[in-house]
Write a protein that holds these residues in place. Structure first.
Motif, PDB file in Angstrom:
ATOM      1  N   ARG A 130       0.836  -1.204   0.000  1.00  0.00           N
ATOM      2  CA  ARG A 130       0.000   0.000   0.000  1.00  0.00           C
ATOM      3  C   ARG A 130       0.868   1.249   0.000  1.00  0.00           C
ATOM      4  N   ASP A 131       1.937   1.270   0.806  1.00  0.00           N
ATOM      5  CA  ASP A 131       2.831   2.428   0.840  1.00  0.00           C
ATOM      6  C   ASP A 131       3.439   2.694  -0.536  1.00  0.00           C
ATOM      7  N   VAL A 132       3.904   1.649  -1.200  1.00  0.00           N
ATOM      8  CA  VAL A 132       4.511   1.813  -2.528  1.00  0.00           C
ATOM      9  C   VAL A 132       3.484   2.360  -3.520  1.00  0.00           C
ATOM     10  N   VAL A 133       2.313   1.742  -3.561  1.00  0.00           N
ATOM     11  CA  VAL A 133       1.268   2.174  -4.501  1.00  0.00           C
ATOM     12  C   VAL A 133       0.901   3.639  -4.264  1.00  0.00           C
ATOM     13  N   LEU A 134       0.706   4.015  -3.007  1.00  0.00           N
ATOM     14  CA  LEU A 134       0.237   5.367  -2.719  1.00  0.00           C
ATOM     15  C   LEU A 134       1.337   6.417  -2.839  1.00  0.00           C
ATOM     16  N   LEU A 135       2.592   6.046  -2.573  1.00  0.00           N
ATOM     17  CA  LEU A 135       3.686   6.992  -2.818  1.00  0.00           C
ATOM     18  C   LEU A 135       3.818   7.276  -4.307  1.00  0.00           C
ATOM     19  N   ILE A 136       3.600   6.266  -5.127  1.00  0.00           N
ATOM     20  CA  ILE A 136       3.674   6.453  -6.578  1.00  0.00           C
ATOM     21  C   ILE A 136       2.432   7.191  -7.080  1.00  0.00           C
ATOM     22  N   ALA A 137       1.247   6.770  -6.612  1.00  0.00           N
ATOM     23  CA  ALA A 137       0.002   7.360  -7.108  1.00  0.00           C
ATOM     24  C   ALA A 137      -0.262   8.754  -6.542  1.00  0.00           C
ATOM     25  N   TYR A 138      -0.169   8.918  -5.240  1.00  0.00           N
ATOM     26  CA  TYR A 138      -0.481  10.205  -4.617  1.00  0.00           C
ATOM     27  C   TYR A 138       0.730  11.133  -4.573  1.00  0.00           C
ATOM     28  N   GLY A 139       1.884  10.587  -4.248  1.00  0.00           N
ATOM     29  CA  GLY A 139       3.087  11.407  -4.136  1.00  0.00           C
ATOM     30  C   GLY A 139       3.782  11.648  -5.450  1.00  0.00           C
ATOM     31  N   GLU A 140       3.423  10.850  -6.459  1.00  0.00           N
ATOM     32  CA  GLU A 140       4.046  10.925  -7.785  1.00  0.00           C
ATOM     33  C   GLU A 140       5.566  10.779  -7.698  1.00  0.00           C
ATOM     34  N   LEU A 141       6.019   9.908  -6.798  1.00  0.00           N
ATOM     35  CA  LEU A 141       7.436   9.638  -6.663  1.00  0.00           C
ATOM     36  C   LEU A 141       7.852   8.584  -7.677  1.00  0.00           C
ATOM     37  N   THR A 142       9.111   8.631  -8.063  1.00  0.00           N
ATOM     38  CA  THR A 142       9.675   7.609  -8.940  1.00  0.00           C
ATOM     39  C   THR A 142      10.014   6.386  -8.103  1.00  0.00           C
ATOM     40  N   TYR A 143      10.321   5.272  -8.751  1.00  0.00           N
ATOM     41  CA  TYR A 143      10.730   4.069  -8.022  1.00  0.00           C
ATOM     42  C   TYR A 143      11.933   4.379  -7.131  1.00  0.00           C
ATOM     43  N   GLU A 144      12.884   5.135  -7.662  1.00  0.00           N
ATOM     44  CA  GLU A 144      14.090   5.483  -6.894  1.00  0.00           C
ATOM     45  C   GLU A 144      13.726   6.303  -5.661  1.00  0.00           C
ATOM     46  N   GLU A 145      12.810   7.254  -5.836  1.00  0.00           N
ATOM     47  CA  GLU A 145      12.397   8.088  -4.710  1.00  0.00           C
ATOM     48  C   GLU A 145      11.618   7.271  -3.676  1.00  0.00           C
ATOM     49  N   VAL A 146      10.790   6.352  -4.132  1.00  0.00           N
ATOM     50  CA  VAL A 146      10.052   5.489  -3.208  1.00  0.00           C
ATOM     51  C   VAL A 146      11.039   4.634  -2.406  1.00  0.00           C
ATOM     52  N   ALA A 147      12.035   4.087  -3.098  1.00  0.00           N
ATOM     53  CA  ALA A 147      13.054   3.278  -2.415  1.00  0.00           C
ATOM     54  C   ALA A 147      13.747   4.104  -1.335  1.00  0.00           C
ATOM     55  N   ALA A 148      14.100   5.345  -1.673  1.00  0.00           N
ATOM     56  CA  ALA A 148      14.761   6.224  -0.696  1.00  0.00           C
ATOM     57  C   ALA A 148      13.809   6.575   0.443  1.00  0.00           C
ATOM     58  N   ALA A 149      12.544   6.843   0.122  1.00  0.00           N
ATOM     59  CA  ALA A 149      11.572   7.226   1.146  1.00  0.00           C
ATOM     60  C   ALA A 149      11.337   6.106   2.144  1.00  0.00           C
ATOM     61  N   LEU A 150      11.293   4.878   1.657  1.00  0.00           N
ATOM     62  CA  LEU A 150      10.991   3.740   2.528  1.00  0.00           C
ATOM     63  C   LEU A 150      12.239   3.052   3.061  1.00  0.00           C
ATOM     64  N   GLY A 151      13.399   3.443   2.541  1.00  0.00           N
ATOM     65  CA  GLY A 151      14.643   2.818   2.984  1.00  0.00           C
ATOM     66  C   GLY A 151      14.761   1.372   2.544  1.00  0.00           C
ATOM     67  N   VAL A 152      14.264   1.079   1.338  1.00  0.00           N
ATOM     68  CA  VAL A 152      14.336  -0.267   0.783  1.00  0.00           C
ATOM     69  C   VAL A 152      15.041  -0.213  -0.569  1.00  0.00           C
ATOM     70  N   ALA A 153      15.371  -1.369  -1.084  1.00  0.00           N
ATOM     71  CA  ALA A 153      16.038  -1.446  -2.380  1.00  0.00           C
ATOM     72  C   ALA A 153      15.053  -1.165  -3.512  1.00  0.00           C
ATOM     73  N   TYR A 154      15.578  -0.710  -4.635  1.00  0.00           N
ATOM     74  CA  TYR A 154      14.790  -0.447  -5.835  1.00  0.00           C
ATOM     75  C   TYR A 154      13.998  -1.700  -6.225  1.00  0.00           C
ATOM     76  N   GLY A 155      14.644  -2.858  -6.171  1.00  0.00           N
ATOM     77  CA  GLY A 155      13.992  -4.111  -6.520  1.00  0.00           C
ATOM     78  C   GLY A 155      12.819  -4.433  -5.601  1.00  0.00           C
ATOM     79  N   THR A 156      12.922  -4.051  -4.341  1.00  0.00           N
ATOM     80  CA  THR A 156      11.827  -4.266  -3.397  1.00  0.00           C
ATOM     81  C   THR A 156      10.619  -3.426  -3.802  1.00  0.00           C
ATOM     82  N   VAL A 157      10.871  -2.196  -4.213  1.00  0.00           N
ATOM     83  CA  VAL A 157       9.782  -1.336  -4.686  1.00  0.00           C
ATOM     84  C   VAL A 157       9.110  -1.982  -5.888  1.00  0.00           C
ATOM     85  N   ALA A 158       9.917  -2.429  -6.846  1.00  0.00           N
ATOM     86  CA  ALA A 158       9.370  -3.041  -8.062  1.00  0.00           C
ATOM     87  C   ALA A 158       8.564  -4.301  -7.736  1.00  0.00           C
ATOM     88  N   SER A 159       9.072  -5.133  -6.838  1.00  0.00           N
ATOM     89  CA  SER A 159       8.349  -6.373  -6.524  1.00  0.00           C
ATOM     90  C   SER A 159       7.076  -6.084  -5.733  1.00  0.00           C
TER      91      SER A 159
END
Length: 176
Positions: A130-159
């Motif tokens: 839910r955090d990934v979906v809403l950061l991308i949808a509402y925050g309009e963050l990129t995968y890289e920005e979501v990874a940085a925001a959540l402190g996870v790897a880029y691949g984790t965001v993608a999966s």
């Protein structure tokens, strides 16, 4: 969006520029995830935490924007049960009325008649998904920005996004 140099974070005298540049979008993001009356308080708390921890800000892990979204998302996580209850209630009753005309028009166009079903589907996702979906949808963050925001790897965001899309497709019966 106003661009603020990362160096403004560390300088207490220049931190106001960080607040001015990012407060409206952080408040809007929180308001979309939680009740609007909570958004003001949590947005303010986001910047208080950011100000207090500005010495630990590391620009190499991402910019100011994802850092702030990460703080906001962690605060939202503390309100997880309320958020899930809100999505379940919206699934039954539909979205609450919006205050601003522009936001109302955008939300109606975006959500359409599926708002209740979408809210129910979002409530069925794991917190991470839910955090990934809403950061991308509402925050309009990129995968890289979501990874940085959540402190996870880029691949984790993608999966997480891939799993979330599959669950939402299954629940909603639509192609995402």
């Amino acid at each position: 969006m106003i661009t603020v140099p990362d160096s403004a974070v560390a300088d207490p005298e220049r931190f106001a520029a960080v607040f001015d540049a990012h407060y409206p979008e952080i408040r809007r993001y929180i308001g979309r995830r939680l009740d609007l009356d909570v958004a003001e308080d949590l947005a303010a708390e986001t910047f208080l935490i950011a100000f207090r921890s500005r010495g630990r800000f590391d620009a190499t892990k991402g910019g100011v924007r994802p850092w702030l979204y990460g703080i906001a998302t962690n605060l939202i996580g503390r309100h997880k049960r309320a958020e899930v209850r809100r999505y379940r209630a919206m699934a039954r009753t539909g979205p609450p009325p919006d205050v601003g005309h522009d936001d109302e028009v955008a939300d109606r166009v975006t959500a359409g008649v599926t708002a209740g079903r979408l809210a129910g589907a979002l409530a069925g996702l794991s917190r991470g998904e839910r955090d990934v979906v809403l950061l991308i949808a509402y925050g309009e963050l990129t995968y890289e920005e979501v990874a940085a925001a959540l402190g996870v790897a880029y691949g984790t965001v993608a999966s997480r996004l891939s799993r979330a899309r599959a669950r939402l497709r299954e629940t909603l019966g639509v192609e995402l």
